[in-house]
Design an enzyme around this catalytic site. Structure first.
Site, PDB file in Angstrom:
ATOM      1  N   LYS A  26       0.833  -1.205   0.000  1.00 18.33           N
ATOM      2  CA  LYS A  26       0.000   0.000   0.000  1.00 18.33           C
ATOM      3  C   LYS A  26       0.866   1.253   0.000  1.00 18.33           C
ATOM      4  O   LYS A  26       0.655   2.183  -0.780  1.00 18.33           O
ATOM      5  CB  LYS A  26      -0.949  -0.007   1.206  1.00 18.33           C
ATOM      6  CG  LYS A  26      -2.026   1.075   1.154  1.00 18.33           C
ATOM      7  CD  LYS A  26      -2.817   1.137   2.448  1.00 18.33           C
ATOM      8  CE  LYS A  26      -3.636  -0.093   2.695  1.00 18.33           C
ATOM      9  NZ  LYS A  26      -4.927  -0.086   1.967  1.00 18.33           N
ATOM     10  N   ARG A  96      -3.777   2.843   8.433  1.00 20.71           N
ATOM     11  CA  ARG A  96      -4.027   1.550   7.780  1.00 20.71           C
ATOM     12  C   ARG A  96      -2.752   0.712   7.746  1.00 20.71           C
ATOM     13  O   ARG A  96      -1.659   1.236   7.694  1.00 20.71           O
ATOM     14  CB  ARG A  96      -4.486   1.754   6.331  1.00 20.71           C
ATOM     15  CG  ARG A  96      -5.883   2.327   6.155  1.00 20.71           C
ATOM     16  CD  ARG A  96      -6.210   2.390   4.660  1.00 20.71           C
ATOM     17  NE  ARG A  96      -7.586   2.719   4.384  1.00 20.71           N
ATOM     18  CZ  ARG A  96      -8.024   3.948   4.123  1.00 20.71           C
ATOM     19  NH1 ARG A  96      -7.171   4.970   4.120  1.00 20.71           N
ATOM     20  NH2 ARG A  96      -9.298   4.166   3.863  1.00 20.71           N
ATOM     21  N   GLY A 105      -8.405  -7.253   4.210  1.00 21.53           N
ATOM     22  CA  GLY A 105      -9.275  -7.460   5.356  1.00 21.53           C
ATOM     23  C   GLY A 105      -8.650  -8.165   6.536  1.00 21.53           C
ATOM     24  O   GLY A 105      -9.302  -8.360   7.560  1.00 21.53           O
ATOM     25  N   MET A 107      -5.931  -7.275   8.438  1.00 24.91           N
ATOM     26  CA  MET A 107      -5.384  -6.465   9.528  1.00 24.91           C
ATOM     27  C   MET A 107      -6.215  -5.204   9.720  1.00 24.91           C
ATOM     28  O   MET A 107      -7.185  -4.973   9.008  1.00 24.91           O
ATOM     29  CB  MET A 107      -3.913  -6.175   9.259  1.00 24.91           C
ATOM     30  CG  MET A 107      -3.063  -7.433   9.342  1.00 24.91           C
ATOM     31  SD  MET A 107      -1.321  -7.100   9.073  1.00 24.91           S
ATOM     32  CE  MET A 107      -1.338  -6.508   7.409  1.00 24.91           C
ATOM     33  N   ARG A 352      -3.434  -1.599  -6.076  1.00 18.48           N
ATOM     34  CA  ARG A 352      -2.627  -2.809  -5.856  1.00 18.48           C
ATOM     35  C   ARG A 352      -2.981  -3.796  -6.962  1.00 18.48           C
ATOM     36  O   ARG A 352      -4.020  -3.676  -7.623  1.00 18.48           O
ATOM     37  CB  ARG A 352      -2.916  -3.419  -4.485  1.00 18.48           C
ATOM     38  CG  ARG A 352      -4.355  -3.851  -4.279  1.00 18.48           C
ATOM     39  CD  ARG A 352      -4.589  -4.304  -2.859  1.00 18.48           C
ATOM     40  NE  ARG A 352      -6.006  -4.554  -2.592  1.00 18.48           N
ATOM     41  CZ  ARG A 352      -6.530  -4.721  -1.385  1.00 18.48           C
ATOM     42  NH1 ARG A 352      -5.769  -4.638  -0.313  1.00 18.48           N
ATOM     43  NH2 ARG A 352      -7.820  -4.955  -1.227  1.00 18.48           N
ATOM     44  N   HIS A 468     -16.026  -8.581   1.415  1.00 18.82           N
ATOM     45  CA  HIS A 468     -15.000  -9.468   1.974  1.00 18.82           C
ATOM     46  C   HIS A 468     -15.173 -10.886   1.439  1.00 18.82           C
ATOM     47  O   HIS A 468     -14.210 -11.532   0.990  1.00 18.82           O
ATOM     48  CB  HIS A 468     -15.091  -9.458   3.504  1.00 18.82           C
ATOM     49  CG  HIS A 468     -14.140 -10.410   4.173  1.00 18.82           C
ATOM     50  ND1 HIS A 468     -14.495 -11.697   4.519  1.00 18.82           N
ATOM     51  CD2 HIS A 468     -12.839 -10.278   4.519  1.00 18.82           C
ATOM     52  CE1 HIS A 468     -13.452 -12.306   5.067  1.00 18.82           C
ATOM     53  NE2 HIS A 468     -12.446 -11.479   5.084  1.00 18.82           N
ATOM     54  N   ARG A 574       2.396 -47.605 -10.061  1.00 16.44           N
ATOM     55  CA  ARG A 574       2.498 -48.413  -8.837  1.00 16.44           C
ATOM     56  C   ARG A 574       1.787 -49.735  -9.083  1.00 16.44           C
ATOM     57  O   ARG A 574       0.552 -49.806  -8.994  1.00 16.44           O
ATOM     58  CB  ARG A 574       1.877 -47.643  -7.672  1.00 16.44           C
ATOM     59  CG  ARG A 574       2.657 -46.396  -7.295  1.00 16.44           C
ATOM     60  CD  ARG A 574       1.821 -45.343  -6.611  1.00 16.44           C
ATOM     61  NE  ARG A 574       0.900 -44.709  -7.540  1.00 16.44           N
ATOM     62  CZ  ARG A 574       0.410 -43.482  -7.409  1.00 16.44           C
ATOM     63  NH1 ARG A 574       0.769 -42.739  -6.380  1.00 16.44           N
ATOM     64  NH2 ARG A 574      -0.439 -42.999  -8.280  1.00 16.44           N
ATOM     65  N   ARG A 630       7.132 -49.209 -11.348  1.00 17.28           N
ATOM     66  CA  ARG A 630       7.757 -49.654 -10.094  1.00 17.28           C
ATOM     67  C   ARG A 630       7.289 -51.063  -9.786  1.00 17.28           C
ATOM     68  O   ARG A 630       6.073 -51.320  -9.712  1.00 17.28           O
ATOM     69  CB  ARG A 630       7.365 -48.709  -8.950  1.00 17.28           C
ATOM     70  CG  ARG A 630       8.018 -49.090  -7.629  1.00 17.28           C
ATOM     71  CD  ARG A 630       7.645 -48.110  -6.518  1.00 17.28           C
ATOM     72  NE  ARG A 630       6.254 -48.272  -6.090  1.00 17.28           N
ATOM     73  CZ  ARG A 630       5.645 -47.465  -5.219  1.00 17.28           C
ATOM     74  NH1 ARG A 630       6.296 -46.431  -4.714  1.00 17.28           N
ATOM     75  NH2 ARG A 630       4.396 -47.677  -4.874  1.00 17.28           N
ATOM     76  N   GLU A 758      14.899 -43.577  -2.062  1.00 17.15           N
ATOM     77  CA  GLU A 758      13.971 -43.234  -0.987  1.00 17.15           C
ATOM     78  C   GLU A 758      14.544 -43.536   0.399  1.00 17.15           C
ATOM     79  O   GLU A 758      13.838 -43.439   1.398  1.00 17.15           O
ATOM     80  CB  GLU A 758      12.630 -43.943  -1.194  1.00 17.15           C
ATOM     81  CG  GLU A 758      12.769 -45.413  -1.516  1.00 17.15           C
ATOM     82  CD  GLU A 758      11.503 -46.021  -2.131  1.00 17.15           C
ATOM     83  OE1 GLU A 758      10.396 -45.590  -1.770  1.00 17.15           O
ATOM     84  OE2 GLU A 758      11.641 -46.938  -2.958  1.00 17.15           O
ATOM     85  N   SER A 777      14.814 -42.248  -9.654  1.00 18.25           N
ATOM     86  CA  SER A 777      13.573 -41.517  -9.411  1.00 18.25           C
ATOM     87  C   SER A 777      13.491 -41.296  -7.904  1.00 18.25           C
ATOM     88  O   SER A 777      13.534 -42.262  -7.132  1.00 18.25           O
ATOM     89  CB  SER A 777      12.360 -42.305  -9.901  1.00 18.25           C
ATOM     90  OG  SER A 777      11.186 -41.569  -9.668  1.00 18.25           O
ATOM     91  N   GLY A 779      11.872 -40.912  -4.677  1.00 20.20           N
ATOM     92  CA  GLY A 779      10.585 -41.155  -4.009  1.00 20.20           C
ATOM     93  C   GLY A 779      10.543 -40.323  -2.738  1.00 20.20           C
ATOM     94  O   GLY A 779      10.844 -40.821  -1.647  1.00 20.20           O
ATOM     95  N   ASN A 781       8.287 -39.096  -0.885  1.00 19.60           N
ATOM     96  CA  ASN A 781       7.382 -39.394   0.237  1.00 19.60           C
ATOM     97  C   ASN A 781       8.142 -40.216   1.279  1.00 19.60           C
ATOM     98  O   ASN A 781       8.221 -39.855   2.462  1.00 19.60           O
ATOM     99  CB  ASN A 781       6.166 -40.192  -0.243  1.00 19.60           C
ATOM    100  CG  ASN A 781       5.309 -39.428  -1.227  1.00 19.60           C
ATOM    101  OD1 ASN A 781       5.441 -38.217  -1.341  1.00 19.60           O
ATOM    102  ND2 ASN A 781       4.442 -40.125  -1.935  1.00 19.60           N
ATOM    103  N   CYS A 844       9.133 -38.472  -8.088  1.00 17.59           N
ATOM    104  CA  CYS A 844       7.796 -39.037  -8.269  1.00 17.59           C
ATOM    105  C   CYS A 844       6.976 -39.039  -6.990  1.00 17.59           C
ATOM    106  O   CYS A 844       5.908 -39.646  -6.934  1.00 17.59           O
ATOM    107  CB  CYS A 844       7.880 -40.445  -8.846  1.00 17.59           C
ATOM    108  SG  CYS A 844       8.710 -41.618  -7.752  1.00 17.59           S
ATOM    109  N   TYR A 864      12.907 -34.489 -14.934  1.00 15.88           N
ATOM    110  CA  TYR A 864      11.442 -34.446 -14.962  1.00 15.88           C
ATOM    111  C   TYR A 864      10.881 -34.489 -13.546  1.00 15.88           C
ATOM    112  O   TYR A 864      11.567 -34.863 -12.587  1.00 15.88           O
ATOM    113  CB  TYR A 864      10.868 -35.607 -15.795  1.00 15.88           C
ATOM    114  CG  TYR A 864      11.054 -36.976 -15.177  1.00 15.88           C
ATOM    115  CD1 TYR A 864      10.124 -37.497 -14.277  1.00 15.88           C
ATOM    116  CD2 TYR A 864      12.155 -37.772 -15.510  1.00 15.88           C
ATOM    117  CE1 TYR A 864      10.301 -38.746 -13.707  1.00 15.88           C
ATOM    118  CE2 TYR A 864      12.336 -39.023 -14.951  1.00 15.88           C
ATOM    119  CZ  TYR A 864      11.401 -39.512 -14.043  1.00 15.88           C
ATOM    120  OH  TYR A 864      11.570 -40.750 -13.481  1.00 15.88           O
TER     121      TYR A 864
END
Length: 893
Positions: A26, A96, A105, A107, A352, A468, A574, A630, A758, A777, A779, A781, A844, A864
Site C-alpha cells: 500500500k 491503515r 481485510g 489487519m 494494488r 470481503h 504403482r 515400479r 527413498e 527416481s 521417491g 514421500n 515421483c 522431470y
C-alpha cells in the site's frame, strides 16, 4: 542512521513502487501514485522494519521514530492547511496496515482519527454539516473502540440498534445530527463501562494507539491464518500508512468506491466496480449497504435499478476511467483501486495488483500479451500455478434438474454442493470429517477465514462483488454467491429461509458462483474443457520450461486424464494398485499364502496375463511416451484380509483351512512395516514375483509393437534399494527375463533399469548405485519419512504443533524440505552424474506437483517431475516459471 518514515503527497514522494519490501504494498503504491501526479491525499508510511524492530524489542519503537512521525505529520498539516488536534480546523487521518503481500481485510484500519469532543465541533462548523461531523465521530469511536481498545463491536451495534428502534428508524440514513450525538454518548458510556476508563480525547494518544494496533494486528489469529494459507513469512512484517482523511460522507456530491481495471471474475477488459454515494470506505466492503455499479453496462448486466456512477457523477467517472487506464498501463497488470469523491473532487486512496480468479488471470495475461503490454514469459510468471486447480474441477451440468430458491451476485465462479453450516467453526469441524460444506452467513468477516478455507463454497445474504466474502473467495478459488438478499438467515434457530422454503443446518444445497444461483440439493456436475486462453498459456509454458512433466498413474482413466492435461509420460506406475482389483486379489492372496516357490509360481501364473493386459493398455494410451513401472513395493500383509469372512473366502478359493490363512497373516505381521519386508527385499526373498512382473512388461511391449507399430521403451524401477548389490541381483533377474522374452518373440526389447532413491543411504551411495542404475527416481514421500524418522500416516497428530512453534514452516510431506531431504536429493544427483553423466533423474513423490518443490527440482537440474493427473498443468506451469526465474537470476548475476 535508519530512516523509519517516508512521506508522500503534493505530486511527489520519498518512496516508489520498487520499495514494496520496505514500505509495504500500500505504501509503495501510494508513493508511486503520488509520483505519477495522481490526486492522492498526503500522508506518510512507517516502514516494515519498524514492525520487525517492534517484535524484536519487546513491542517498543526505535528511539527516533516519534520525531520522524512528528515531522511527517507537520508536512501533511502544511499541505492540507489544517492542524492535527486543532479545535477550529482539525486535520483528521486514517491509519491503515500495508504488508508487502496483499492481505485484504486481514489487519486493522482506523478512519477519522483525531476526532474528539472538541474537534468534532470544529469539523461541524467548517463543513457546515453537523450531521456529517457527528456521523464521522461515531464511526471513529466504534472503529477505534473495537480495533485499538478491544471493545467487541456488538456492544456498539446494540447501542445504535436500540436508538433506531426507540426512534422508529430502519436505516442509518434517517438519523439526524442530534441522533448521532445521542449514539456517541452511548458509545462513550459503553467504552467506559467495558474498560473502566473514558474514551481517549488526546489525538496523539489516539494516533499512537492506532499505530500500535496495526503492528499488533500482524500477529492476530486471522492474519496468522491468512499468512499460513498463502505462504507469507511472518518476518516480513507490515508497514503503517497514516494519510489525511478525505470524506465520501459529506453529502450527495460525495462518494466512495472500489474498482478493478478489468473484470476480476472473467478477465474481460471492462471497468468493473461499485460505489456508494454519501458513504465511507468500509460501507462498500463490509456489505452494510448494497453498492451501486460504476458503469451503465455493469448496472444493466446485474439488473440493478440504482443509478451507475457513469450517470450520477459523469465528470468524476470520466476522471476515474482515465486514472484506471493510466494505472494499468503503468503497472502493466490489472489493478484493484480504492477511491473517494469529496465534494465532486476525486481522490485515489489505493492501488494494488488485483486478486482474480484463475480464468480471469489467464484471460488478462493472454489479452495483455496481445495488447503488447507484456511478453509471453511475463504472462507465464503472472499465473499462480496452484490457482489452475480452479479450472480443473467440475461445473454444474446444464442439463441437470435444479431447484433454484434464490439468486445473488456471481461473486466467485465455479459450482459447489455441500451441507449448510452457519459458522466458520462448524465448517471446519465437518470438513475435517470429510464432509463437503457450504458456509452460509449474513456477511463474512476476517474472523471467518478458517471456515471459508474449509468450505467448498460461500453464500452471503449481504454484500457486493467487492465484499470481503467475494474478494477472499476469489483468492481461494472457492465458489461464492454474495448479496442473496431474498434469503434470511437465523443463526439462533439454525435456519435459512426464502419465501416458504426452510433450509436447516446440514441440509444439502448447491451454489453456482458463475450465475449467482442458490439451489436445493446436490446438482450433478461436468468436467471442464481446457482450450483457448488455457491452451495459449500452456503452450508458452511448454516453450520456456526445461523439465519434462510426467504423471503418477496405473489406471487407464488416470493415464488418459494425464495425457489430456499434457503429461509427457508416466513417472510412477504403482503395480501394487493393480493387485487390489477384484478379479485378481484372490490370486494375489493365494500367492502370498503359498508356503513354497512352486505354489507361488502357480498363483503368479494366474496374475501374469492380467498384469500384461494392464501394461498393454497403459502403453497404448501413452503412445510411445516413457513409462516408469515400479515393481511390487508394499509388504505382503497389506494384501491379506482383515475380517473372518474375507479370510474364509480366501481359504475356500485357495483350498486350504482358514486356520492356515490366519496363521500366515500372523506370520507376515510386522511391527514397523514401512521399514520391513517390502520393496526390493521382497524381490530378493521371492524373485519369482519380480520375474512375473518383468515378463508381463516385456510381453506387453512386444504386443503393443505388433498391434500399433509403436516402440515402447519401458523403464523398470526397483524400489527401496539401499545397496548396489540389491540392485545388481534384481537387475540380473530383469535382464534374464528380457532375454527369454526376446528369444520367445523374436523381438529385441530396449528398456532401462533404475531405482527409486527413498533411503538416505541410497542417496549417499548414489555414486556406486549409478554403476548399475540407468535412472534415479526420487521417491520423496518415503525419503522424507526416512530422513526425518516421521511416519506420514501418524504425523498429523503433531505436525500442526511443529508449524505453530516455527520448527517447520511447511508440512514436509506437502512442500519438500530443501535443507535436509533436498540436500540428499542434491547429493544423489551430483554423485549419480559423476558415475553416469547421462543418468536420467526425476521425482515421483507428492512433491512432484508442488510448485515450491518444483522450483527446487529445477535448481538441482532434475530431468522431470511426476505428479497426479490433475496436477500436471500446475507442474507444467511451475516448471516453466522455475526455468524463467532461473534465467533471470543467471542474467542478474
Amino acid at each position: 542512521m535508519s530512516k523509519w518514515v517516508y512521506s508522500f503527497g503534493e505530486g511527489k514522494a520519498e518512496g516508489r513502487a520498487e520499495m514494496k519490501n520496505l514500505l509495504g504494498g500500500k505504501g509503495a503504491n501510494l508513493a508511486e501514485m503520488s509520483n505519477l501526479g495522481l490526486p492522492v491525499p498526503p500522508g506518510f508510511t512507517i516502514t516494515t522494519e519498524v514492525c520487525t524492530w517492534f517484535y524484536a524489542n519487546g513491542r517498543k519503537y526505535p528511539d527516533t521514530l516519534r520525531d520522524e512521525v512528528a515531522r511527517a505529520l507537520a508536512e501533511v498539516e502544511r499541505i492540507v492547511g489544517a492542524k492535527f488536534g486543532d479545535p477550529v480546523n482539525p486535520l483528521l487521518v486514517s491509519v491503515r496496515s500495508g504488508a508487502r503481500a496483499s492481505m485484504p481485510g486481514m489487519m486493522d484500519t482506523v478512519l477519522n482519527l483525531g476526532l474528539t469532543d472538541v474537534t468534532v465541533e470544529g469539523l461541524a462548523k467548517r463543513s457546515g454539516d453537523p450531521r456529517f461531523a457527528y456521523d464521522s465521530y461515531r464511526r471513529f469511536i466504534q472503529m477505534f473502540g473495537n480495533v485499538v481498545l478491544g471493545v467487541d463491536h456488538h456492544h456498539f451495534e446494540e447501542v445504535l440498534e436500540d436508538h433506531k428502534r426507540d426512534r422508529g428508524f430502519s436505516y442509518d440514513t434517517e438519523l439526524a445530527a442530534a441522533d448521532w450525538q445521542a449514539v456517541i454518548a452511548g458509545y462513550k458510556e459503553t467504552v467506559k463501562r467495558e474498560l473502566g476508563r473514558p474514551f481517549p480525547q488526546d489525538p496523539q494518544e489516539q494516533l499512537w494507539g492506532a499505530i500500535g494496533a496495526v503492528f499488533g494486528s500482524w500477529m492476530n489469529q486471522r492474519a496468522i491464518t491468512y499468512r499460513k494459507l498463502h505462504d507469507i513469512p511472518a518476518d516480513w512484517g507490515t508497514a503503517v500508512n497514516v494519510q489525511a482523511m478525505v470524506f465520501g460522507n459529506m453529502g450527495d456530491d460525495c462518494a466512495t468506491g472500489v474498482a478493478f481495471t478489468r473484470n476480476p471474475s472473467t478477465g474481460e477488459n471492462k471497468f468493473y466496480g461499485e460505489y456508494l454515494i454519501n458513504a465511507q470506505g468500509e460501507d462498500v466492503v463490509a456489505g452494510i449497504r448494497t453498492p451501486q455499479h460504476l458503469t451503465i453496462a455493469g448496472k444493466e448486466a446485474n439488473g440493478s435499478t440504482l443509478p451507475a456512477m457513469e450517470e450520477s457523477m459523469p465528470e468524476v467517472f470520466r476522471q476515474l476511467d482515465a486514472v484506471r487506464l493510466k494505472l494499468e498501463r503503468h503497472y502493466r497488470d490489472m489493478q484493484d483501486i480504492e477511491f473517494t469523491v469529496q465534494q465532486s473532487k476525486l481522490y485515489m486512496l489505493q492501488t494494488r495488483t488485483g486478486k482474480r480468479t484463475a480464468a480471469a488471470a489467464l484471460k488478462i495475461a493472454c489479452d495483455m500479451v496481445g495488447e503488447g503490454l507484456i511478453d509471453e514469459k511475463t504472462a507465464v510468471l503472472r499465473i499462480e500455478p496452484k490457482s489452475l486447480d480452479q479450472l480443473l474441477h467440475p461445473t454444474l451440468d446444464p442439463k441437470a434438474k435444479r431447484t433454484v430458491i434464490a439468486k445473488g451476485l456471481p461473486a466467485s465462479p465455479g459450482a459447489a454442493s455441500g451441507k449448510v453450516v452457519f459458522t466458520a467453526e462448524e465448517a471446519e469441524r465437518l470438513a475435517e470429517m470429510g464432509e463437503s460444506v457450504i458456509l452460509c452467513r449474513v456477511e463474512t468477516s476476517p474472523e471467518d477465514i478458517h471456515g471459508m478455507h474449509a468450505a467448498r463454497g460461500i453464500l452471503t445474504t449481504r454484500g457486493g462483488m467487492t465484499s470481503h466474502a467475494a474478494v477472499v473467495a476469489r483468492g481461494m478459488g472457492r465458489a461464492c454467491v454474495a448479496g442473496a438478499g431474498e434469503l434470511r438467515i437465523d443463526y439462533k434457530t439454525g435456519v435459512m429461509m426464502v419465501r416458504d422454503v426452510r433450509v436447516k443446518a446440514h441440509d444439502l444445497v448447491t451454489i453456482d458462483g458463475s450465475t449467482g444461483e442458490v439451489m436445493l440439493g446436490a446438482v450433478p456436475t461436468i468436467q471442464p474443457e481446457l482450450s483457448g486462453d488455457f491452451a495459449s498459456l500452456m503452450a508458452w509454458a511448454d516453450k520456456h520450461r526445461r523439465m519434462k512433466v510426467r504423471t503418477n498413474a496405473e489406471t487407464p482413466l488416470d493415464a488418459r486424464t494425464a495425457v489430456k492435461f499434457g503429461a509427457e509420460g508416466i513417472g510412477l506406475c504403482r503395480t501394487e494398485h493393480m493387485f487390489f482389483e477384484e478379479d485378481r486379489i484372490i490370486a494375489v492372496r493365494e500367492m502370498i499364502l503359498a508356503d513354497n516357490e512352486a505354489g507361488r509360481r502357480t498363483a503368479l501364473a494366474k496374475i501374469e496375463p492380467m498384469q500384461r493386459r494392464d501394461f498393454v493398455e497403459l502403453f497404448k494410451i501413452m503412445a510411445g511416451l516413457p513409462v516408469t513401472i515400479r515393481l511390487l513395493d508394499p509388504p505382503l500383509h497389506e494384501f491379506l484380509p482383515n475380517t473372518e469372512q474375507e479370510m474364509a473366502e480366501v481359504a475356500k478359493a485357495a483350498g486350504m483351512d482358514i486356520q492356515k490363512v490366519q496363521h500366515r497373516a500372523l506370520q507376515l505381521h510386522e511391527a514397523n512395516p514401512m521399514l520391513g519386508h517390502r520393496g526390493c527385499r521382497l524381490g530378493i526373498s521371492y524373485p519369482e514375483i519380480y520375474e512375473m512382473q518383468a515378463r508381463a512388461i516385456f510381453e506387453a511391449a512386444v504386443e503393443v509393437f505388433k498391434q500399433t507399430g509403436e516402440t515402447v521403451i519401458p523403464e523398470i524401477m526397483i524400489p527401496l534399494v539401499g545397496t548396489k548389490k540389491e540392485l545388481d541381483i534384481l537387475k540380473g533377474v530383469v535382464d534374464r527375463v528380457a532375454g527369454e522374452v526376446a528369444q520367445a518373440t523374436g523381438r529385441k526389447i530396449d528398456y532401462l533399469v533404475g531405482t527409486m532413491i527413498e533411503l538416505p543411504r541410497a542417496a549417499l551411495q548414489a555414486r556406486e548405485i549409478a554403476k548399475t542404475a540407468e535412472f534415479f527416481s526420487f521417491g520423496t514421500n518415503d525419503l522424507t519419512q526416512t530422513t526425518f524418522g516421521i511416519s506420514r500416516d501418524d504425523a498429523g497428530a503433531f505436525l500442526p504443533d511443529y508449524q505453530r512453534a516455527g520448527i517447520f514452516e511447511h508440512d514436509p510431506f506437502v512442500t519438500l524440505d530443501t535443507d535436509g531431504v533436498g540436500e540428499l536429493v542434491r547429493i544423489a544427483a551430483e554423485r549419480g552424474r559423476e558415475t553416469r553423466s547421462a543418468i536420467k533423474l526425476g521425482i515421483c513423490g507428492e512433491h512432484g506437483g508442488d510448485p515450491s518443490s518444483i522450483y527446487f527440482c529445477e535448481k538441482v537440474g532434475l530431468d522431470y517431475v511426476s505428479c497426479s493427473p490433475y496436477r500436471v498443468p500446475i507442474a507444467r506451469l511451475a516448471a516453466a516459471q522455475a526455468a524463467i526465474l532461473g534465467e533471470q537470476r543467471a542474467s542478474e548475476a
